[in-house]
Write an enzyme that holds these catalytic residues in place. Structure first.
Site, short mmCIF file in Angstrom:
data_model
loop_
_atom_site.label_atom_id
_atom_site.label_comp_id
_atom_site.label_asym_id
_atom_site.label_seq_id
_atom_site.Cartn_x
_atom_site.Cartn_y
_atom_site.Cartn_z
NE ARG A 176 -2.43 -1.59 3.57
CZ ARG A 176 -2.81 -1.35 4.59
NH1 ARG A 176 -3.84 -0.59 4.91
NH2 ARG A 176 -2.01 -1.77 5.65
CG ASN A 219 -4.49 -4.44 2.73
OD1 ASN A 219 -4.10 -4.61 1.66
ND2 ASN A 219 -3.93 -4.35 3.66
#
Length: 742
Positions: A12, A30
């Site tokens: 990320r 996520n």
């Protein structure tokens, strides 16, 4: 939507920085093990951004774009990381443990950095994962780092999306993280902590001590690799009389290449984040003691696998022996108190740390064979290993593997997860770790097995364990699993000829197989050919006493042989009556017999010693192939080893020549059998698998001759060809047997 290994690897924050670089607005989050990205920007920028998502992904990541769609334009002014969602079906990928990245290594070597000489430094790109995750989701409270509260400086790094430690769950520093302690073996000696512990341990190693050192996935037993007396003490105490010892080198090309022959490719593999042990030829100018690998001109070498190992090597200033911290055959030890107790008779001191290890992960072992580096043991850095199945399994499966070199395999949908090496299933601790991993794998991936797969051998610990559960059990024959593992990892579901050569395994006719040629595909194998069976006096003892296999071959052929036992006539009489003398076609025992008959070895101190010494003896000698008869009157065909006996027993020829002729003859026999089979069955691919094909010389000779005969040769690439691949093979074989049913 991206899937693959995208959790716990800094994906990320990588995407966040990539979006800023390419001028992309939107968000990332996520979603139950997958990653969802909304990107908005000019079409060319979006195309470059999408390509970079996989092409420039962090080294520990393995992303795949699973789906994409075009949406209407929205008013977005920046790029942000959104909170995770868990409303979808979990698609979890557990990252393995990786070595420290260059940035983390630079910090521990920088006196001005707050993590200078800190042995547990890590970030999202490196450090422990598999060995510290307790449950999912992968958040710090669900890891063995839960007991270490972040200091303000680490907490700030953890919360900052632009920082490389954003949500690095094992993040730590000297203020808030784990620390070292050194305890000398003498109960009255003082304990040192922190950097003083490292200094004391290094001094002890320089003075010739044997130490137990706790790493990422368990303990190593260490001593100075250049000290023959220290090596001898370690061997005598473990005991490990002749089995090769791995050597841990500083990351120094000059020192490494002085001791072993390294290609550019093998150097790159040694430096990979996985940091495996590689078996490499010793260099002509090597100076380290022969006692590291008696009888062999090959050395298992590795580079540091954690910041702790890097700092320890720098403090010692020389290579170290680094062998598994266990009692032979068992899983590597992980608990401080248990290591103190069980290794007290081996180690002169203990370098502990207080970061708990959730589950063991021994070092992975690899060997260059036939133009590629191939796995011999799955472990820290490369396991859990994930493979994609050709089609979904009908129900979640747990394959419990074989008895030796045990691994587990969990399969559901089209996913196959293979565990790290567990060990030999002959002891209580092996069974305990096995049962822990049975529970852990299912819990971590959110899958509950509906069926167990096991080896068909009724006396294997794993077979008995499976049958004692309340789940349905499907046995898979040992050599069927070997063949299916090879074809499965290559994605081949058409008829092949596969040579499955190993020690022994329970065969479909109830006898002990080990020198087989199977024709077919996963789930549908026919027993086409085998090595001529012989009765082995003493049964299982033959693996450690090569003279028994030599006696068996001679007696079967009517050749005189006097075994080195007090009552040789009584032993032969028992063999004649079939008392404790099971019939086997094991190729591994054939190699044992050859090692004995050439005078190399009568009694082995570890499994495979005779075959390894035989390969070494033949390494630099061109062999002459003897024709081995193939009897095709009935199935399975029989390949007769008898013509090898006079050559092996010919003391007038050098042992090296006899060993080379043995290898050349078997390679030619493999080619000739394949040609004969191709006249009866349709196939173009020939596979070589089973523990015997860890032998580089035999494998390369056979591969060359098969290719010259027009066949495509299949060798293991990701799964070990030995029994560590059996669990995956059980899944592939079961899936093949169900083809067309669902």
């Amino acid at each position: 939507m991206l899937t693959g290994r995208v959790q716990g690897v800094g994906f990320r924050p990588f995407v966040y920085r990539l979006a800023l670089e390419h001028g992309i607005h939107g968000w990332i989050r996520n979603r139950s093990g997958q990653v969802e990205i909304l990107g908005q920007g000019e079409s060319g920028r979006l195309a470059r951004f999408e390509q970079a998502l996989t092409a420039q992904a962090p080294p520990a990541a393995a992303p795949r774009i699973a789906a994409r769609e075009s949406l209407a334009w929205q008013r977005l002014e920046n790029f942000r990381i959104k909170p995770s969602r868990s409303d979808a079906r979990p698609w979890i990928h557990i990252p393995p443990d990786h070595f420290a990245c260059p940035e983390c290594l630079a910090e521990i070597r920088n006196p001005a950095d707050r993590r200078y000489h800190y042995p547990f430094n890590n970030c999202t790109q490196c450090g422990p994962r598999y060995t510290l995750i307790r449950t999912l989701p992968y958040d710090r409270p669900n890891t063995t780092m839960a007991g270490f509260d972040l200091c303000p400086a680490c907490a700030a790094e953890y919360r900052e999306p632009a920082d490389r430690r954003f949500h690095a769950e094992p993040i730590a520093c000297p203020v808030c993280g784990p620390w070292l302690s050194y305890r000398p073996g003498m109960a009255t000696a003082a304990t040192a902590e922190g950097e003083a512990a490292l200094t004391a341990a290094a001094a002890a190693l320089r003075d010739g001590a044997v130490l137990a050192v706790k790493g990422i996935g368990g303990y190593h037993l260490m001593c100075a690799a250049a000290d023959p007396a220290a090596i001898e003490r370690l061997r005598a105490r473990k005991p490990r009389l002749h089995k090769p010892l791995a050597v841990l080198f500083p990351d120094d090309d000059t020192l490494l290449q002085q001791e072993v022959s390294c290609s550019r490719e093998t150097l790159a593999r040694l430096r990979s984040p996985q940091r495996p042990i590689l078996l490499l030829p010793r260099a002509p100018q090597a100076t380290l003691p022969e006692a590291l690998a008696p009888g062999l001109r090959e050395l298992g070498v590795m580079l540091p696998c954690s910041p702790l190992h890097s700092l320890l090597l720098e403090a010692v200033g020389a290579p170290l022996v680094a062998t598994s911290g266990n009692l032979s055959g068992e899983p590597v030890l992980t608990d401080n108190a248990e290591a103190d107790t069980r290794l007290s008779g081996i180690a002169d001191g203990f370098l502990h740390h207080n970061r708990p290890i959730q589950r063991p992960a021994d070092d992975s072992v690899q060997r260059p064979i036939a133009g590629a580096v191939r796995p011999l043991r799955l472990g820290r850095g490369d396991a859990p290993l994930e493979l994609e199945l050709p089609r979904p399994v009908p129900e979640p499966l747990l394959a419990v593997g074989a008895h030796m070199k045990n691994t587990l395999a969990l399969a559901w949908d089209r996913r196959l997860i293979v565990s790290p090496h567990i060990g030999d299933m002959g002891g209580r601790r092996s069974l305990s770790v096995f049962e822990q991993l049975v529970t852990d794998l299912q819990a971590l991936y959110g899958v509950r097995a509906a069926r167990l797969l096991c080896d068909a051998h009724p006396d294997y610990t794993t077979h008995r364990w499976a049958c004692e559960t309340q789940l349905p059990v499907t046995p898979v024959f040992h050599h069927h699993a070997h063949a299916s593992a090879l074809c499965g990892e290559h994605g081949i579901d058409e008829p092949c000829l596969v040579f499955t050569w190993d020690g022994t395994g329970y065969g479909a006719d109830g006898s002990l197989w080990g020198g087989e040629a199977l024709y077919g595909r996963p789930g549908d194998w026919r027993h086409l050919a085998r090595l001529r069976p012989f009765r082995l006096p003493g049964g299982d003892r033959g693996g450690r006493e090569p003279w028994r296999a030599a006696a068996a071959l001679c007696w079967e052929s009517g050749v005189g042989y006097t075994p080195p036992v007090p009552a040789p006539d009584l032993l032969r009489q028992a063999w004649q009556r079939g008392l404790n003398a099971p019939a086997t076609s094991a190729a591994g025992r054939l190699f044992d017999a050859a090692a004995s008959l050439t005078g190399l070895l009568e009694t082995a101190s570890y499994e495979g010693q005779g075959p390894m010494w035989l390969e070494q003896a033949a390494a630099n000698c061109p062999g002459e192939a003897l024709a081995l008869p193939l009897n095709t009157d009935s199935l399975p065909w029989q390949l007769d080893w008898a013509p090898l006996l006079p050559r092996l027993r010919d003391a007038g020829r050098p042992a090296a020549q006899r060993a080379a002729d043995f290898h050349a003859s078997l390679a030619a026999a493999i080619r000739d059998l394949a040609r004969r089979a191709a006249g009866v069955h349709a196939f173009t691919r020939v596979g070589l698998t089973g523990g015997v094909f860890q032998n580089r010389l035999l494998t390369e000779l056979a591969q060359r001759q098969l290719q010259d005969a027009g066949f495509q040769v299949l060798l293991c690439r990701q799964l070990p060809c030995n029994d560590a691949g059996i669990s995956a093979g059980q899944v592939y074989d079961y899936l093949g047997s169900r083809c067309g049913e669902d």
